[in-house]
Write an enzyme that holds these catalytic residues in place. Structure first.
Site, mmCIF file in Angstrom:
data_model
loop_
_atom_site.group_PDB
_atom_site.id
_atom_site.type_symbol
_atom_site.label_atom_id
_atom_site.label_comp_id
_atom_site.label_asym_id
_atom_site.label_seq_id
_atom_site.Cartn_x
_atom_site.Cartn_y
_atom_site.Cartn_z
ATOM 1 N N GLY A 1 -9.814 -5.798 8.998
ATOM 2 C CA GLY A 1 -8.631 -5.206 9.607
ATOM 3 C C GLY A 1 -8.541 -5.966 11.058
ATOM 4 O O GLY A 1 -7.710 -6.747 11.028
ATOM 5 N N ARG A 2 -9.460 -5.182 11.805
ATOM 6 C CA ARG A 2 -9.120 -5.517 13.356
ATOM 7 C C ARG A 2 -9.246 -7.109 13.580
ATOM 8 O O ARG A 2 -8.644 -7.685 14.375
ATOM 9 C CB ARG A 2 -9.976 -4.613 14.285
ATOM 10 C CG ARG A 2 -9.591 -2.957 14.051
ATOM 11 C CD ARG A 2 -10.518 -2.159 14.819
ATOM 12 N NE ARG A 2 -11.622 -2.032 13.946
ATOM 13 C CZ ARG A 2 -12.232 -0.891 13.880
ATOM 14 N NH1 ARG A 2 -12.370 0.149 14.934
ATOM 15 N NH2 ARG A 2 -13.432 -0.985 13.298
ATOM 16 N N HIS B 1 -2.940 4.514 -1.951
ATOM 17 C CA HIS B 1 -3.834 5.151 -0.631
ATOM 18 C C HIS B 1 -4.589 6.329 -1.183
ATOM 19 O O HIS B 1 -3.869 7.205 -0.977
ATOM 20 C CB HIS B 1 -3.118 5.161 0.589
ATOM 21 C CG HIS B 1 -3.876 5.228 1.616
ATOM 22 N ND1 HIS B 1 -5.218 5.559 1.827
ATOM 23 C CD2 HIS B 1 -3.630 5.185 3.172
ATOM 24 C CE1 HIS B 1 -5.652 5.582 2.890
ATOM 25 N NE2 HIS B 1 -4.688 5.217 3.533
ATOM 26 N N HIS C 1 -9.290 8.190 3.367
ATOM 27 C CA HIS C 1 -9.224 8.444 4.576
ATOM 28 C C HIS C 1 -8.352 9.539 4.975
ATOM 29 O O HIS C 1 -7.478 10.153 5.915
ATOM 30 C CB HIS C 1 -8.204 7.289 5.472
ATOM 31 C CG HIS C 1 -8.957 6.027 5.558
ATOM 32 N ND1 HIS C 1 -8.320 4.749 5.790
ATOM 33 C CD2 HIS C 1 -10.211 5.836 5.229
ATOM 34 C CE1 HIS C 1 -9.199 3.920 5.645
ATOM 35 N NE2 HIS C 1 -10.465 4.428 5.408
ATOM 36 N N TYR D 1 -5.955 11.207 3.657
ATOM 37 C CA TYR D 1 -4.443 11.624 3.322
ATOM 38 C C TYR D 1 -4.287 12.265 1.850
ATOM 39 O O TYR D 1 -5.395 12.793 1.393
ATOM 40 C CB TYR D 1 -3.744 10.221 3.480
ATOM 41 C CG TYR D 1 -3.894 9.531 4.680
ATOM 42 C CD1 TYR D 1 -3.214 10.130 5.836
ATOM 43 C CD2 TYR D 1 -4.636 8.527 4.791
ATOM 44 C CE1 TYR D 1 -3.408 9.562 7.102
ATOM 45 C CE2 TYR D 1 -4.901 8.114 6.213
ATOM 46 C CZ TYR D 1 -4.141 8.554 7.405
ATOM 47 O OH TYR D 1 -4.375 8.085 8.646
ATOM 48 N N GLN E 1 0.803 -1.208 -0.055
ATOM 49 C CA GLN E 1 0.156 0.035 0.023
ATOM 50 C C GLN E 1 0.880 1.439 -0.104
ATOM 51 O O GLN E 1 1.764 1.406 0.821
ATOM 52 C CB GLN E 1 -1.088 0.169 1.169
ATOM 53 C CG GLN E 1 -2.057 0.973 0.849
ATOM 54 C CD GLN E 1 -2.659 1.592 1.963
ATOM 55 O OE1 GLN E 1 -2.163 1.896 3.003
ATOM 56 N NE2 GLN E 1 -4.218 1.628 1.831
ATOM 57 N N ARG F 1 -7.289 2.342 -3.107
ATOM 58 C CA ARG F 1 -8.565 2.482 -2.103
ATOM 59 C C ARG F 1 -8.899 3.869 -1.851
ATOM 60 O O ARG F 1 -8.030 4.912 -1.886
ATOM 61 C CB ARG F 1 -7.696 1.971 -0.803
ATOM 62 C CG ARG F 1 -8.585 1.904 0.383
ATOM 63 C CD ARG F 1 -7.871 1.186 1.648
ATOM 64 N NE ARG F 1 -8.822 0.146 2.188
ATOM 65 C CZ ARG F 1 -8.694 0.111 3.535
ATOM 66 N NH1 ARG F 1 -8.126 0.950 4.271
ATOM 67 N NH2 ARG F 1 -9.611 -1.007 3.997
HETATM 68 C C1 PHB Z 1 -4.263 4.947 11.498
HETATM 69 O O1 PHB Z 1 -2.998 4.864 11.679
HETATM 70 O O2 PHB Z 1 -4.994 5.187 12.280
HETATM 71 C C2 PHB Z 1 -4.619 4.892 10.136
HETATM 72 C C3 PHB Z 1 -3.928 4.779 8.997
HETATM 73 C C4 PHB Z 1 -4.131 4.743 7.823
HETATM 74 C C5 PHB Z 1 -5.575 4.898 7.655
HETATM 75 C C6 PHB Z 1 -6.506 4.792 8.627
HETATM 76 C C7 PHB Z 1 -6.018 4.812 9.858
HETATM 77 O O3 PHB Z 1 -5.988 4.738 6.107
#
Ligand code: PHB
Length: 371
Positions: free
Chosen positions: A329-330, A188, A191, A193, A108, A240
């Site tokens: 993810g989690r 990426h 989110h 960024y 990524q 993404r």
């Molecule tokens: C995070 O570190 O909280 C984080 C990083 C990248 C993302 C989302 C959250 O795309």
């Protein structure tokens, strides 16, 4: 969507999937996850990362944690890079491990833009589309290695003349990732960024060819996509996006419509997949199936959904033809053998969020597999 009372066939998650130039062995992907354990100096992955990714090579596609494309792109402490020879050599051990286990792996590619801190860059401010302050925080480490959250400063707007260099940073990181053995790269653009900061009129106030109209705001993303497809080849680039939600303070009421327009532009390219990060994971309002149907119409290629999914949701959306695979993810942090667990309805290990960021093996490579 029609709903029936028959239980969904969860084993469908184990069906293989064509993914551009490669094949995914199942539809349960490892989502990109910041873990802040890179070795210093050099922002390198090490033995722990090799073990962590090897354990999760049960995934149909392993997507690496966000990996900075340049020194400038780094916005969090102890995140790995993919722009030096040493970083490529270090990542090679991870990609070899994933391949040994029979899966495929994407790097990524991350530029955090304004979600950054001058202390990571010798006092220089972060860069963004525009000098717009956003209320969000990044994560740094103190002298003891403890995570500290820090407000982000006002960024510096990238000059028009710097854009070709930015696109080239993505291209060179792609070449480095391929040299390191990655099968694919994932851009990426989600989110809040950097690329999202260009896409959204909330953070993009530019008056050059990279701001203003929707077409102009999409320009840098599409230039990056085209440069990476040229570098890596057809079917080796994923992207993404998260057009809705409010993570990192970037909440854009136009996101739902503009995200569909971007999807149509992306459908004209030879991508491996479009990866949608849904807002649920960060407390945002869930997407509805009407919007999902419009996304599917705009983007007929491979669609990956993510964001607090469970097995039932993934199977429902795959059965409905609205996604092709789901990234976790989690739950994948806590369950290295997640595909089997989801496909069989086995119980999941409890998560330990206090070890998500920073630290060592604890909460990283010590989650048990079944039996
Ligand atoms: C995070 O570190 O909280 C984080 C990083 C990248 C993302 C989302 C959250 O795309």
């Amino acid at each position: 969507m029609t709903s029936t009372d028959a239980p969904a066939d969860l084993s469908r998650l184990l069906e293989p999937l064509d993914l551009g130039a490669v094949k995914a062995r199942n539809r349960v992907f490892l989502a990109p996850l910041t873990r802040m354990r890179a070795e210093q100096p050099g922002d390198l992955v090490g033995d722990l990362h090799v073990e962590y990714y090897r354990q999760r090579a049960t995934a149909g596609l392993v997507i690496s944690e966000g990996t900075q494309i340049s020194e400038e792109a780094k916005g969090y402490a102890d995140t790995p890079g993919v722009h030096t020879r040493e970083q490529a050599a270090a990542w090679r051990r991870v990609t070899d491990a994933v391949h040994d286990e029979g899966s495929v792996v994407a790097a990524q590619l991350w530029h955090t833009g304004l979600v950054d801190h001058e202390s990571l860059h010798g006092g220089r401010p972060p860069v963004s589309a525009s000098a717009v302050q956003v209320r969000t925080r990044t994560s740094l480490k103190d002298e003891q290695g403890r995570i500290v959250r820090a407000d982000v400063p006002v960024p510096r707007a990238l000059e028009t003349s710097e854009i070709p260099r930015l696109v080239d940073d993505y291209r060179r990181a792609t070449a480095t990732a391929l040299e390191a053995g990655f099968d694919l790269v994932e851009i990426h653009a989600a989110h809040g960024y950097l690329l999202h900061q260009f896409l959204s009129a909330v953070t993009n106030h530019r008056t050059d060819a990279y701001g203003g109209s929707l077409e102009n705001r999409q320009r840098v993303v599409l230039e990056v996509v085209d440069a990476l497809v040229a570098e890596a080849g057809r079917g080796r680039v994923g992207i993404r996006v998260s057009p809705t939600g409010k993570f990192n303070g970037l909440e854009d009421a136009a996101g739902a419509e503009e995200g569909l327009d971007l999807a149509a532009r992306l459908a004209e390219r030879d991508l491996a997949y479009l990866h949608l990060s849904e807002p649920d994971w960060a407390g945002g309002p869930a997407l509805d199936d009407q919007w999902r149907e419009r996304l599917r119409a705009a983007y007929p290629g491979t669609l990956v959904g993510a964001g607090s999914y469970d097995a039932a949701k993934a199977v429902r959306l795959i059965d409905a033809g609205l996604i092709d695979a789901a990234a976790f993810g989690r739950t994948f942090i806590a369950n290295p053998d997640l595909p089997t667990r989801l496909a069989t309805g086995a119980p999941l290990n409890p998560q330990r969020p206090e070890t998500f960021y920073g630290g060592g093996a604890e909460g990283y490579t010590d989650y048990p597999t079944l039996g």
